[in-house]
Scaffold this motif. Structure first.
Motif, PDB file in Angstrom:
ATOM      1  N   PRO A 415      40.738  35.451  30.703  1.00 19.52           N
ATOM      2  CA  PRO A 415      40.544  35.975  32.064  1.00 19.52           C
ATOM      3  C   PRO A 415      41.577  37.051  32.388  1.00 19.52           C
ATOM      4  CG  PRO A 415      41.488  33.758  32.115  1.00 19.52           C
ATOM      5  CD  PRO A 415      41.108  34.026  30.697  1.00 19.52           C
ATOM      6  N   ARG A 416      41.150  38.046  33.155  1.00 16.84           N
ATOM      7  CA  ARG A 416      42.066  39.097  33.603  1.00 16.84           C
ATOM      8  C   ARG A 416      42.744  38.653  34.889  1.00 16.84           C
ATOM      9  NH1 ARG A 416      38.301  43.830  34.602  1.00 16.84           N
ATOM     10  NH2 ARG A 416      36.774  42.164  34.646  1.00 16.84           N
ATOM     11  N   ARG A 417      44.055  38.714  34.896  1.00 22.94           N
ATOM     12  CA  ARG A 417      44.803  38.316  36.088  1.00 22.94           C
ATOM     13  C   ARG A 417      45.706  39.467  36.519  1.00 22.94           C
ATOM     14  NH1 ARG A 417      46.376  31.917  35.002  1.00 22.94           N
ATOM     15  NH2 ARG A 417      44.202  31.180  34.928  1.00 22.94           N
ATOM     16  N   LEU A 418      45.632  39.784  37.800  1.00 22.90           N
ATOM     17  CA  LEU A 418      46.399  40.881  38.373  1.00 22.90           C
ATOM     18  C   LEU A 418      47.143  40.389  39.601  1.00 22.90           C
ATOM     19  CD1 LEU A 418      43.640  43.662  38.272  1.00 22.90           C
ATOM     20  CD2 LEU A 418      45.449  43.296  36.595  1.00 22.90           C
ATOM     21  N   THR A 419      48.246  41.055  39.904  1.00 28.02           N
ATOM     22  CA  THR A 419      49.018  40.727  41.096  1.00 28.02           C
ATOM     23  C   THR A 419      48.882  41.862  42.105  1.00 28.02           C
ATOM     24  OG1 THR A 419      50.604  39.423  39.836  1.00 28.02           O
ATOM     25  CG2 THR A 419      51.306  40.201  42.000  1.00 28.02           C
ATOM     26  N   LEU A 420      48.503  41.502  43.319  1.00 27.64           N
ATOM     27  CA  LEU A 420      48.428  42.472  44.416  1.00 27.64           C
ATOM     28  C   LEU A 420      49.669  42.300  45.285  1.00 27.64           C
ATOM     29  CD1 LEU A 420      47.126  44.568  46.247  1.00 27.64           C
ATOM     30  CD2 LEU A 420      45.767  42.731  47.280  1.00 27.64           C
ATOM     31  N   ARG A 421      50.548  43.303  45.235  1.00 27.40           N
ATOM     32  CA  ARG A 421      51.767  43.256  46.039  1.00 27.40           C
ATOM     33  C   ARG A 421      51.484  43.915  47.381  1.00 27.40           C
ATOM     34  NH1 ARG A 421      55.387  46.310  41.759  1.00 27.40           N
ATOM     35  NH2 ARG A 421      53.346  47.293  41.484  1.00 27.40           N
ATOM     36  N   LEU A 444      34.125  39.215  47.384  1.00 28.65           N
ATOM     37  CA  LEU A 444      33.707  40.091  46.281  1.00 28.65           C
ATOM     38  C   LEU A 444      33.643  39.353  44.951  1.00 28.65           C
ATOM     39  CD1 LEU A 444      35.744  43.310  47.151  1.00 28.65           C
ATOM     40  CD2 LEU A 444      33.282  42.963  47.410  1.00 28.65           C
ATOM     41  N   GLY A 445      33.983  38.059  44.945  1.00 30.09           N
ATOM     42  CA  GLY A 445      33.900  37.268  43.730  1.00 30.09           C
ATOM     43  C   GLY A 445      35.192  37.148  42.969  1.00 30.09           C
ATOM     44  N   LEU A 446      36.300  37.684  43.498  1.00 32.82           N
ATOM     45  CA  LEU A 446      37.599  37.590  42.845  1.00 32.82           C
ATOM     46  C   LEU A 446      38.284  36.306  43.322  1.00 32.82           C
ATOM     47  CD1 LEU A 446      36.871  40.755  43.102  1.00 32.82           C
ATOM     48  CD2 LEU A 446      39.271  41.111  42.590  1.00 32.82           C
ATOM     49  N   SER A 447      38.852  35.579  42.401  1.00 31.89           N
ATOM     50  CA  SER A 447      39.500  34.306  42.731  1.00 31.89           C
ATOM     51  C   SER A 447      40.980  34.532  42.998  1.00 31.89           C
ATOM     52  CB  SER A 447      39.329  33.304  41.587  1.00 31.89           C
ATOM     53  OG  SER A 447      37.962  33.085  41.319  1.00 31.89           O
ATOM     54  N   VAL A 448      41.446  34.083  44.152  1.00 28.85           N
ATOM     55  CA  VAL A 448      42.873  34.141  44.471  1.00 28.85           C
ATOM     56  C   VAL A 448      43.496  32.831  43.999  1.00 28.85           C
ATOM     57  CG1 VAL A 448      44.606  34.378  46.282  1.00 28.85           C
ATOM     58  CG2 VAL A 448      42.450  35.656  46.428  1.00 28.85           C
ATOM     59  N   LEU A 449      44.266  32.905  42.919  1.00 32.87           N
ATOM     60  CA  LEU A 449      44.845  31.707  42.313  1.00 32.87           C
ATOM     61  C   LEU A 449      46.113  31.257  43.024  1.00 32.87           C
ATOM     62  CD1 LEU A 449      44.462  32.704  38.548  1.00 32.87           C
ATOM     63  CD2 LEU A 449      42.870  31.422  39.978  1.00 32.87           C
ATOM     64  N   GLU A 450      46.848  32.209  43.594  1.00 37.32           N
ATOM     65  CA  GLU A 450      48.117  31.864  44.231  1.00 37.32           C
ATOM     66  C   GLU A 450      48.408  32.897  45.309  1.00 37.32           C
ATOM     67  OE1 GLU A 450      52.863  31.550  43.017  1.00 37.32           O
ATOM     68  OE2 GLU A 450      51.314  31.512  41.450  1.00 37.32           O
ATOM     69  N   GLN A 451      48.870  32.455  46.457  1.00 34.36           N
ATOM     70  CA  GLN A 451      49.199  33.356  47.550  1.00 34.36           C
ATOM     71  C   GLN A 451      50.621  33.099  48.005  1.00 34.36           C
ATOM     72  OE1 GLN A 451      46.511  33.288  50.882  1.00 34.36           O
ATOM     73  NE2 GLN A 451      47.603  34.931  51.975  1.00 34.36           N
ATOM     74  N   ALA A 453      54.021  35.134  50.337  1.00 36.73           N
ATOM     75  CA  ALA A 453      54.182  35.953  51.535  1.00 36.73           C
ATOM     76  C   ALA A 453      53.933  37.427  51.256  1.00 36.73           C
ATOM     77  CB  ALA A 453      55.585  35.759  52.109  1.00 36.73           C
ATOM     78  N   ASP A 454      54.308  37.882  50.071  1.00 37.65           N
ATOM     79  CA  ASP A 454      54.203  39.322  49.798  1.00 37.65           C
ATOM     80  C   ASP A 454      53.310  39.653  48.613  1.00 37.65           C
ATOM     81  OD1 ASP A 454      55.795  38.238  47.859  1.00 37.65           O
ATOM     82  OD2 ASP A 454      57.232  39.894  47.818  1.00 37.65           O
ATOM     83  N   ARG A 455      52.555  38.694  48.090  1.00 41.17           N
ATOM     84  CA  ARG A 455      51.714  38.995  46.930  1.00 41.17           C
ATOM     85  C   ARG A 455      50.609  37.964  46.756  1.00 41.17           C
ATOM     86  NH1 ARG A 455      55.527  39.766  42.328  1.00 41.17           N
ATOM     87  NH2 ARG A 455      56.776  40.606  44.029  1.00 41.17           N
ATOM     88  N   LEU A 456      49.562  38.411  46.049  1.00 43.33           N
ATOM     89  CA  LEU A 456      48.431  37.546  45.712  1.00 43.33           C
ATOM     90  C   LEU A 456      48.215  37.622  44.217  1.00 43.33           C
ATOM     91  CD1 LEU A 456      45.856  38.636  48.469  1.00 43.33           C
ATOM     92  CD2 LEU A 456      47.293  36.608  48.512  1.00 43.33           C
ATOM     93  N   LEU A 457      48.058  36.478  43.565  1.00 42.34           N
ATOM     94  CA  LEU A 457      47.695  36.431  42.153  1.00 42.34           C
ATOM     95  C   LEU A 457      46.186  36.276  42.080  1.00 42.34           C
ATOM     96  CD1 LEU A 457      48.463  36.323  39.156  1.00 42.34           C
ATOM     97  CD2 LEU A 457      48.710  33.840  39.396  1.00 42.34           C
ATOM     98  N   VAL A 458      45.512  37.255  41.449  1.00 41.18           N
ATOM     99  CA  VAL A 458      44.051  37.347  41.494  1.00 41.18           C
ATOM    100  C   VAL A 458      43.486  37.291  40.087  1.00 41.18           C
ATOM    101  CG1 VAL A 458      42.098  38.787  42.210  1.00 41.18           C
ATOM    102  CG2 VAL A 458      44.181  38.739  43.595  1.00 41.18           C
ATOM    103  N   GLU A 459      42.413  36.529  39.934  1.00 43.93           N
ATOM    104  CA  GLU A 459      41.663  36.515  38.666  1.00 43.93           C
ATOM    105  C   GLU A 459      40.398  37.339  38.871  1.00 43.93           C
ATOM    106  OE1 GLU A 459      41.599  33.004  36.070  1.00 43.93           O
ATOM    107  OE2 GLU A 459      39.418  33.073  36.311  1.00 43.93           O
ATOM    108  N   VAL A 460      40.211  38.324  38.005  1.00 42.73           N
ATOM    109  CA  VAL A 460      39.105  39.276  38.147  1.00 42.73           C
ATOM    110  C   VAL A 460      37.896  38.775  37.372  1.00 42.73           C
ATOM    111  CG1 VAL A 460      38.375  41.668  37.830  1.00 42.73           C
ATOM    112  CG2 VAL A 460      40.770  41.150  38.360  1.00 42.73           C
ATOM    113  N   PRO A 461      36.727  38.693  38.009  1.00 44.61           N
ATOM    114  CA  PRO A 461      35.525  38.222  37.301  1.00 44.61           C
ATOM    115  C   PRO A 461      34.977  39.290  36.368  1.00 44.61           C
ATOM    116  CG  PRO A 461      34.958  38.889  39.527  1.00 44.61           C
ATOM    117  CD  PRO A 461      36.454  39.013  39.422  1.00 44.61           C
ATOM    118  N   GLU A 462      34.145  38.852  35.433  1.00 37.44           N
ATOM    119  CA  GLU A 462      33.595  39.769  34.431  1.00 37.44           C
ATOM    120  C   GLU A 462      32.585  40.748  35.013  1.00 37.44           C
ATOM    121  OE1 GLU A 462      34.519  40.210  31.455  1.00 37.44           O
ATOM    122  OE2 GLU A 462      35.842  38.499  31.157  1.00 37.44           O
TER     123      GLU A 462
END
Length: 819
Positions: A415-421, A444-451, A453-462
């Protein structure tokens, strides 16, 4: 891409309104080109049952009087009908009364009135499929089942009225090639809770199914790089026939021709989920099914009847005997579903996009399937699409799933995981991230794995291959939240130093110089055809060819600006414009010539694959400017003068020299050209055009070309040295020297300048004479020597002495005789 509003409404489970949906699509980045309201006129069309029929009272051949019960009570109404077959109860026909609107033979909408047909007045008409805009068939009356007489056609089937939305979908949004992906965007922009429709796996019935198709061994994926996932399902007991009216109408309105219940089911899934499916007639296959590369020259007959000889780069679907499909592009003619098909093997797969694109272009195909596979389908959604297709086939064509579904997932992806700061979002967008940023991503179908205060860890769907970096997440949140919500603020920009820098400044100066001497700038393509380069006499071996050119005409990188300008001159002469004064300043592309230092040095420093020097090319053709004299074509000296004018501005105090020796460019005349030297280093070439080039391009007038390496010219620059002008007069002495014809005048001039002493200010050649009275093989050249002193006026004796010394040097060096 055509989108059905009613279909979006079904997926969303809400009715936000057509205007709200189109506005949301536009705000979210999917451009809406057009919205068409279809089927509204069907509100006046009602269902009717046939009560009785009788011949036309006037005996009109081909016409029948039909009494129908349209729900109005009484004995019903009699309508004149030209259909060859009148269906009997319980089938219902579609009756359009007076005032209803139908389509005529030209497709125009007409309003029905009471009209006498051969003496019989018919209060309306019974309609065929094409007359209601529900298809193209005119073979008989449109019949329906399950309604009641008098019921509006739209009450019986509300999906027949719709709004078709035409979208412009960019190649980076493959998820928007299906209604499911478009619905996600609409829900995110409008803030509607979104749950993808559930897909139930068909209940497998193993009875009667061959063992080979009940196991994963029925499929062999031999190329996991090109096909990481291949799914299938066997369906038995199908009955191939026309699809229900709603399915045929929906497909037709979305630009897909209805074919049969099974093929229509696969196309409906493709339009719904963006995943192409393919149905094979299982009885035509010899298992197992293999996904492999084609053998060179392997034969394949496509669905459209084309006979292909395949390339080893093609990915194919094959059984034990033959190729049955060109993977992701088109199926085979002898394995497709027909009216006699009873067992189906349904394929759902992911194929590597670049390979599909190459195969489609190689054979000239552009199918709905290849269009989607080239842009990448949802790898994780392959089994869901298989199950959805299986269920829909069972619904439209009967039958049931046989054996367990096949899921050959041979190359799983992590899985692709990105951090949104969130602070970076604010720096990029200029506003704080919206409070519903998490909601937007999840809709939009993206899973937020962890939230935090200043960032979101997101798993990007295929299904979103376009989201690869944090900046893509920022763009997704910003576009859905609305670009109009971003406050307008002037950016804080620091003052930059005045003036341009580097190569741009040099190019700008060159353009000013060239336009100042009467030249016009040309801009030609960086890519050329082999034919253009051949006409300019360039060797194929020294050219840089593109690996995947768009066309043969643009398949080679230009090694010089001359071939492009030759095409311009050729076109000008064809349009009867013989006088051409052009220049172009741009880059050329040459094979990389590594510097000295050995392989170890090259390993440490990454070198570009090509050299890209900036060149100035001047092209003069046609007659030179003349007044009150007969016009003459330009020659070498016109090009030489243009070079001197340019170099005088670019090289400062360095004077160009012209050397007749050395290798000439392929386009240059072998005897009428010279190398341009600055401080002894070659910086370019000026020459008349080679006769073979003129002949190949049919250039009838004289033509001269100069090509300069701007970096080399700029490197030779020396600042002019200011000197106080002398207040004493200059003295000129003229000498005429008889010289052999093979002695270059430039060399004589250099000898005179070097030996005339330090008081010699300049030497000029002003005359050349040939006559019968001169010895054979000789000519007379006249030179003017200018002398001046900064301290005093020179005497005649001094000037005579210095002139004699220069002439003696010429006599000793070249055997000259003073006349």
């Amino acid at each position: 891409m055509l989108i059905s509003y009613k279909w979006l409404q079904e997926i969303l489970g809400a009715d936000p309104g057509v205007d709200a949906v189109t506005s949301a699509l536009g705000r979210g980045g999917l451009e809406v080109d057009r919205v068409t309201h279809v089927g509204a006129a069907l509100r006046s069309v009602v269902l009717a049952s046939v009560v009785a029929t009788r011949p036309h009272p006037a005996g009109k051949k081909g016409l029948t009087v039909v009494r129908v019960d349209a729900g109005g009570g009484g004995e019903g109404v009699e309508v004149a009908c030209g259909a060859p077959v009148i269906p009997a109860a319980p089938a219902l026909v579609c009756y359009a009364p007076v005032g209803a609107q139908v389509l005529d033979r030209t497709g125009a909408l007409v309003t029905l009135t009471e009209k006498a047909v051969a003496g019989f007045t018919s209060p309306g008409m019974l309609c065929a499929e094409d007359e209601l805009g529900l298809g193209s068939s005119h073979e008989g009356l449109l019949t329906v089942e399950g309604g009641r007489p008098g019921q509006s056609l739209l009450d019986w089937e509300p999906r027949l009225e719709d709004w078709i939305i035409e979208l412009s979908v960019t190649p980076n949004r493959p998820d928007a090639l299906g209604h499911l992906g478009v619905a996600r965007d609409v829900a995110a922009v409008l803030g509607i809770p979104f749950r993808p429709p559930a897909v139930a796996a068909p209940q497998a019935n193993g009875a009667g199914a061959p063992a080979a198709v009940q196991t994963r061994a029925a499929v062999e994926v031999r190329d996991g790089d090109r096909c990481p996932r291949y799914d299938g399902q066997v369906i038995e007991g199908v009955s191939v026939g026309p699809s229900p009216l709603w399915a045929r109408v929906r497909l037709g309105r979305l630009g897909v021709r209805p074919i049969s219940s099974i093929v229509d089911a696969t196309n409906l899934v493709m339009l719904e989920r963006g995943q192409p499916l393919h149905a094979f007639d299982l009885d035509t296959l010899r298992l197992p099914i293999a996904i492999r590369r084609a053998q060179p020259g392997e034969a394949f007959v496509a669905l459209d009847g084309q006979k292909l000889s395949l390339d080893e780069d093609d990915l194919v679907i094959a059984d034990a005997d033959r190729v049955v499909a060109l993977a992701g592009v088109i199926g085979g003619a002898d394995s497709g579903v027909t009216a006699t098909t009873r067992r189906v093997f349904l394929e759902s797969a992911y194929f590597e996009p670049r390979g599909i694109r190459r195969s489609a272009r190689r054979y000239g195909f552009h199918t709905e399937a290849s269009h989607r596979f080239e842009r990448e389908v949802d790898l994780s959604g392959v089994p869901l699409s298989r199950d959805r297709g299986s269920a829909l086939i069972c619904e439209l064509a009967g039958g049931e799933a046989a054996g367990e579904p096949i899921d050959a997932y041979v190359a799983p992806r992590a899985p692709r995981r990105l951090t949104l700061r969130l602070p970076r979002y604010q720096r990029i967008i200029g506003a704080e991230a919206p409070a519903r940023a998490r909601e937007i991503l999840e809709t939009l179908g993206l899973s937020v794995l962890e939230q935090k205060a200043d960032r979101l860890l997101v798993e990007v769907p295929e299904h979103r291959p376009d989201i690869a970096e944090e900046i893509d997440l920022i763009e997704e949140v910003a576009r859905v939240a609305g670009y109009d919500q971003i406050p307008s603020r002037l950016p804080r920009v620091g003052a930059a130093p005045a003036g341009a820098r580097g190569d741009y400044r040099l190019r700008r100066k060159v353009r000013q110089i060239c336009t100042g001497i009467g030249l016009h700038e040309a801009v030609t393509y960086s890519f050329l055809s082999p034919q253009e380069l051949k006409a300019a006499r360039y060797d194929d071996g020294s050219l840089l060819r593109l690996l995947n050119p768009l066309s043969e005409e643009k398949s080679v990188m230009r090694p010089s600006l001359v071939p492009g300008l030759l095409t311009v001159v050729q076109r000008s002469q064809r349009y009867n414009v013989p006088r051409v004064r052009l220049f172009e300043v741009s880059q050329v592309f040459l094979p990389w010539q590594g510097e000295a230092g050995g392989a170890s040095q090259l390993a440490r420093v990454e070198r570009p694959p090509v050299n890209e020097p900036t060149r100035l090319t001047i092209f003069l053709a046609g007659p030179r400017d003349s007044y009150l004299t007969r016009p003459e074509d330009v020659d070498f000296y016109d090009g030489k003068g243009a070079v001197e004018a340019v170099v005088a501005e670019l090289a400062g105090s360095v004077t160009p020299a012209f050397d007749l020796a050395g290798e000439a460019p392929p386009w240059a005349h072998p005897k009428k050209g010279a190398r341009v030297l600055l401080d002894g280093r070659e910086v370019g070439y000026v020459a008349e055009l080679h006769p073979d080039v003129r002949e190949a391009l049919e250039i009838t007038s004289g033509a001269v070309v100069a090509e300069l390496d701007l970096a080399a010219v700029a490197a030779a620059y020396k600042a002019p040295v200011a000197a106080k002008p002398s207040r004493f007069p200059a003295m000129r002495h003229d000498v005429a020297l008889l010289l052999p014809l093979d002695v270059p005048a430039g060399e004589v001039l250099e000898v005179l300048r070097a030996t005339a002493g330090e008081r010699c200010e300049k030497v000029e050649m002003f005359d050349r004479y040939r006559g019968d009275e001169l010895p054979a093989g000789t000519h007379s050249l006249g030179f003017a020597l200018w002398f001046r002193s900064a301290e005093r006026t020179l005497t005649d004796d001094e000037v005579d002495k210095w002139t004699k010394a220069a002439v003696d040097a010429a006599k000793a060096r070249f055997g000259a005789q003073q006349r």
